[in-house]
Each structure stands twice: as C-alpha cells, then as structure tokens.
Design an enzyme around this catalytic site. Sequence first.
Site, short mmCIF file in Angstrom:
data_model
loop_
_atom_site.label_atom_id
_atom_site.label_comp_id
_atom_site.label_asym_id
_atom_site.label_seq_id
_atom_site.Cartn_x
_atom_site.Cartn_y
_atom_site.Cartn_z
N TYR A 242 -2.50 -1.45 10.70
CA TYR A 242 -2.72 -1.82 9.36
C TYR A 242 -1.68 -1.53 8.42
O TYR A 242 -0.91 -2.38 7.92
CB TYR A 242 -4.11 -1.33 8.86
N SER B 243 0.97 -1.35 0.04
CA SER B 243 -0.13 0.02 -0.26
C SER B 243 0.83 1.10 0.01
O SER B 243 2.05 1.22 0.48
CB SER B 243 -0.89 -0.25 1.17
N LYS C 148 1.78 -3.87 6.61
CA LYS C 148 2.16 -3.79 4.91
C LYS C 148 3.56 -3.62 5.17
O LYS C 148 4.46 -4.25 4.46
CB LYS C 148 1.45 -2.76 4.36
P1 NAD Z 1 -10.91 -7.18 0.70
O1 NAD Z 1 -11.13 -7.32 2.15
O2 NAD Z 1 -12.02 -7.22 -0.18
O3 NAD Z 1 -10.19 -8.68 0.15
C1 NAD Z 1 -9.31 -9.64 1.35
C2 NAD Z 1 -9.72 -10.62 1.20
O4 NAD Z 1 -8.83 -11.71 2.09
C3 NAD Z 1 -11.26 -11.13 1.60
O5 NAD Z 1 -12.00 -11.86 0.75
C4 NAD Z 1 -11.12 -11.58 2.85
O6 NAD Z 1 -12.13 -12.62 3.26
C5 NAD Z 1 -9.68 -12.34 2.78
N1 NAD Z 1 -8.92 -12.67 3.98
C6 NAD Z 1 -8.72 -11.83 4.93
N2 NAD Z 1 -7.96 -12.62 5.98
C7 NAD Z 1 -7.93 -13.80 5.61
C8 NAD Z 1 -7.30 -15.09 6.02
N3 NAD Z 1 -6.76 -15.06 7.16
N4 NAD Z 1 -7.23 -16.19 5.21
C9 NAD Z 1 -7.78 -16.27 4.02
N5 NAD Z 1 -8.58 -15.15 3.60
C10 NAD Z 1 -8.67 -13.97 4.16
O7 NAD Z 1 -9.84 -6.02 0.17
P2 NAD Z 1 -9.38 -5.51 -1.03
O8 NAD Z 1 -9.66 -4.19 -0.95
O9 NAD Z 1 -9.53 -6.63 -2.11
O10 NAD Z 1 -7.61 -5.73 -0.70
C11 NAD Z 1 -6.99 -6.85 -0.93
C12 NAD Z 1 -5.41 -6.64 -0.53
O11 NAD Z 1 -5.00 -5.42 -0.92
C13 NAD Z 1 -5.62 -6.63 0.85
O12 NAD Z 1 -4.43 -7.04 1.38
C14 NAD Z 1 -5.49 -5.06 1.16
O13 NAD Z 1 -4.56 -4.81 2.67
C15 NAD Z 1 -4.50 -4.52 0.10
N6 NAD Z 1 -4.77 -3.11 -0.14
C16 NAD Z 1 -6.28 -2.77 -0.42
C17 NAD Z 1 -6.09 -1.27 -0.66
C18 NAD Z 1 -7.86 -0.48 -0.90
O14 NAD Z 1 -7.64 0.40 -0.77
N7 NAD Z 1 -8.48 -1.43 -1.27
C19 NAD Z 1 -5.42 -0.33 -0.63
C20 NAD Z 1 -3.96 -0.83 -0.57
C21 NAD Z 1 -3.70 -2.18 -0.20
N1 UFG Z 2 -12.76 10.94 3.25
C1 UFG Z 2 -13.90 11.69 3.15
N2 UFG Z 2 -14.87 11.19 3.90
C2 UFG Z 2 -15.23 9.87 4.11
C3 UFG Z 2 -14.18 9.01 3.71
C4 UFG Z 2 -12.71 9.71 3.09
O1 UFG Z 2 -13.68 12.95 3.20
O2 UFG Z 2 -16.15 9.63 4.29
C5 UFG Z 2 -11.57 11.43 2.50
C6 UFG Z 2 -10.40 11.18 3.48
O3 UFG Z 2 -10.16 12.26 4.60
C7 UFG Z 2 -9.18 11.11 2.28
C8 UFG Z 2 -9.77 10.69 1.13
O4 UFG Z 2 -11.32 10.98 1.32
O5 UFG Z 2 -8.63 12.59 2.15
C9 UFG Z 2 -9.46 9.30 0.71
O6 UFG Z 2 -10.10 8.57 1.78
P1 UFG Z 2 -10.05 6.71 2.07
O7 UFG Z 2 -10.59 6.58 3.33
O8 UFG Z 2 -10.95 6.61 0.80
O9 UFG Z 2 -8.92 6.29 1.52
P2 UFG Z 2 -7.27 6.73 2.32
O10 UFG Z 2 -6.34 7.30 1.31
O11 UFG Z 2 -7.39 7.14 3.55
O12 UFG Z 2 -6.68 5.21 2.14
C10 UFG Z 2 -6.68 4.20 1.49
C11 UFG Z 2 -7.01 2.90 2.07
C12 UFG Z 2 -5.82 2.46 2.89
C13 UFG Z 2 -4.39 2.42 2.05
C14 UFG Z 2 -4.44 3.84 1.48
C15 UFG Z 2 -3.20 4.14 0.73
O13 UFG Z 2 -8.18 2.73 2.74
O14 UFG Z 2 -5.97 1.19 3.32
O15 UFG Z 2 -5.43 4.19 0.76
O16 UFG Z 2 -3.00 3.11 -0.19
F1 UFG Z 2 -3.48 2.29 2.82
#
Ligand code: NAD
Ligand code: UFG
Length: 337
Positions: A149, A124, A153
């Site tokens: 969290y 991330s 990472k």
């Molecule tokens: P998500 O929660 O939709 O997907 C994660 C999946 O992992 C889920 O299906 C969950 O059931 C499964 N899981 C969790 N713990 C588990 C375990 N112990 N064993 C088996 N399965 C398990 O999330 P996502 O948005 O698809 O994110 C996927 C990956 O990308 C995650 O590692 C997340 O941290 C990373 N990531 C996501 C974002 C974002 O904004 N969505 C940003 C940066 C990194």
């Molecule tokens: N925000 C609002 N209102 C809301 C939600 C978010 O104003 O209801 C704002 C936040 O303050 C931020 C922007 O919208 O300025 C984006 O916020 P998000 O929560 O959508 O995303 P973040 O950038 O905070 O975080 C995301 C993922 C994290 C990851 C990060 C960097 O949730 O897991 O991007 O990859 F670590």
Amino acid sequence: MSILITGGAGYIGSHTCVELLESGYDIVVLDNYVNSCPEALERVKKITGKDFKYYECDIRDKEGLDKIFKENTVEAVIHFAGLKAVGESCQKPLEYYDNNIGGTISLLEVMRENGCKTIVFSSSATVYGEENKVPFVETMKTGTTTNPYGTTKLYIENILQDIYKADNEWRVVLLRYFNPVGAHESGLIGEAPSFPNNLMPYISQVAIGKRECVNVFGDCYDTPDGTGVRDYIHVVDLAKGHVKAIDYILKNKGVEIFNLGTGHGISVIELIKAFSKATGIDIPYKITEPRSGDVAYSYANAEKAYKVLGWKAERDVNQMCADAWRWQKNNPNGYKD
Ligand code: NAD
Ligand code: UFG
C-alpha cells in the site's frame, strides 16, 4: 467548471465534498463503491443542501472516465480513489498495484486526453519511511516503504513528478496525510469500516459494545509511555486542507508537496484516555504484541501548509473523539442504518 472527486463516497472524500460545496465549488463525484456506498453522497447533499452529479465508475475504466469528462467541464481532479488497508495489501499486492497505480495511470491518461492537467493527490505520511526523524518535513528524501500500500503512494508521487517534468503544463499537489480521525459534526457522515484496522474506529467500536477491549500494539517503543505516537488530525480540518490546495493549484503551476497534520503527536494510551474523557465512556484496553511494520513516532512539521496555503488544523483531540463518537452512536452499523 467542476472539480472531479474520485473516491468521493469514501471517508475523506465525502468530508471534502462537503467543504468544497460549502466553499462555492461545483463538484462531480465518481466511485466504484468497493469501500463505500452512494448513501454517503446523499448525506453530503443533506448536509449542504446542494445538488451534484455522481457516477458509479472504476478509475481503471477509461471509457467510463472519458464519458464523465465529456459530460462535464472538469477543471481539476482530487484523486482519493484507492485501496488503503495495509495488511490486505501484503496479502494482495497485485490487486493493490493494479487498482492504485494502474487506476491512477488510466485516470491521468484520460485527464490528458481531455485537456485537464490539474490534480490533487491523496498521499500519506507512510512515504517518509523508517529512516527519517520526526517531525517529518516535505523536503526530506522519501524513505523505504514497509508494505505494498505504502509503495503505491510512493510510486504515484513519483509518476506525478515525472509527468510534470515531461510537460510543465501539469499542476500537481501531493498531500501527505497523517492520521485522519473524527467525523462531520452533523453525525451524518463518517468512517464506516467493516473491520476496524485503525485505532480510532476500533476505540469507537469498543465504546458501542461491538468489541470487548482495545488491543494496544506494544508498549515497548522508545516513547514517553512506550506506545506508538501519531499525529491525529480531524477529518474536517483535512477536508478544508483540500479546498486550500485546490484554491492554490488553480492559480499556480508546478508540483507542490504539503503535509496535512497538526504538528503534534499523541500516544495510543493518550488517545484512549482522551476518548474516555470526551465521551464519559470507559474504554478497556490491554497491551498485546507490537504490530509488524509500525514505527514509534510519526508526526508532521505542518509549517509549509500554513505558510503557503494559509491552512492549519484547528480541531483538538477532544473534538476528534466527540465527533467520532457522535457518528458511531448515531450510525452503529455505518451507512447500513
Ligand atoms: P476510503 O476507502 O473510505 O475511500 C476511498 C474510496 O475510493 C472508496 O469510496 C472506494 O470505494 C473508492 N475506490 C477504491 N478503488 C476505486 C476504483 N478503482 N475506482 C473508483 N473508486 C475506487 O478511504 P479514505 O480513508 O477516504 O482514503 C482516501 C484516500 O486517502 C485513499 O487514497 C487513501 O489511501 C488515502 N489516505 C488515507 C489515510 C487514512 O488514514 N484514512 C491516510 C493516508 C492516505
Ligand atoms: N494501534 C493499536 N491498536 C489498534 C490499532 C492501532 O494499538 O487496534 C496503534 C498502532 O500500533 C499505532 C497507532 O495505534 O501506534 C495508530 O495506528 P493506525 O492503524 O490507526 O494508523 P497508522 O499510523 O498505523 O497508519 C495510518 C493509516 C495508513 C497511513 C499512515 C500514515 O492507516 O494508511 O497512517 O499516514 F499510511
């Protein structure tokens, strides 16, 4: 030969399954469904018209993992499985360290025991911390994380670098995602949070009438309109980045880090307005207190992924909003519909 997708029923995982299948890869999926459901995988089959095996398994269950490796020929792993809610991680740090770090260690041990040493990991942009200046470049020293969290990472990145140093047969890609949004254009798969912590799912739930208005977390940042600036990337572009990463790491040894972002930042208010424009729906919002731990700016320098992988994000913010809305409108209660 198959690619094993951990957490493949989740938001990014399910979109990546589609792109891998459509690029001709065979896949096997595992998930414990803590934040997803098998219906997402059935929809992946529907979109692609292709079949694959999926297992209900926790990455901390080494016996379960070993069975999957014994029943399939796994060439490489794409490791999405993990818990991802920033706020919850502050309330439940042990659960996050156990699931994300403990789970990754158990996965890596079983991979090694079965002679599979190729992994693509979902990292991330959060690892850049508050010290670095945008645009974030992969060569920057990683920063100080602001929540458990983010720390998981960073530690997992370090663990993966260390195992390569100890045994250079490992092939590792660390993908640092920026802000994935949107959904597959079929409207069949998308993000289905029970409570929307992130901005785009919140906007979509306001649009569908589940919530009254978007709370904009602060307009006092040093940005053009005072609201936080992020690098939103269409989840299908992100998924395609994983196919390129797999193509690359099956041919090259070592550890490589890539940002997956568009290289452009937009503000909270700009995203709300873009959503209204793309969908024709007015989105009311109000300015509230800043959320603790948020930074003013986060966006990528995305040049390395283009130079080395030949990948760049192609979908614009209009498409991100239109696709997020199609998914929300067709599935107001996510996969429960
Ligand atoms: P998500 O929660 O939709 O997907 C994660 C999946 O992992 C889920 O299906 C969950 O059931 C499964 N899981 C969790 N713990 C588990 C375990 N112990 N064993 C088996 N399965 C398990 O999330 P996502 O948005 O698809 O994110 C996927 C990956 O990308 C995650 O590692 C997340 O941290 C990373 N990531 C996501 C974002 C974002 O904004 N969505 C940003 C940066 C990194
Ligand atoms: N925000 C609002 N209102 C809301 C939600 C978010 O104003 O209801 C704002 C936040 O303050 C931020 C922007 O919208 O300025 C984006 O916020 P998000 O929560 O959508 O995303 P973040 O950038 O905070 O975080 C995301 C993922 C994290 C990851 C990060 C960097 O949730 O897991 O991007 O990859 F670590």
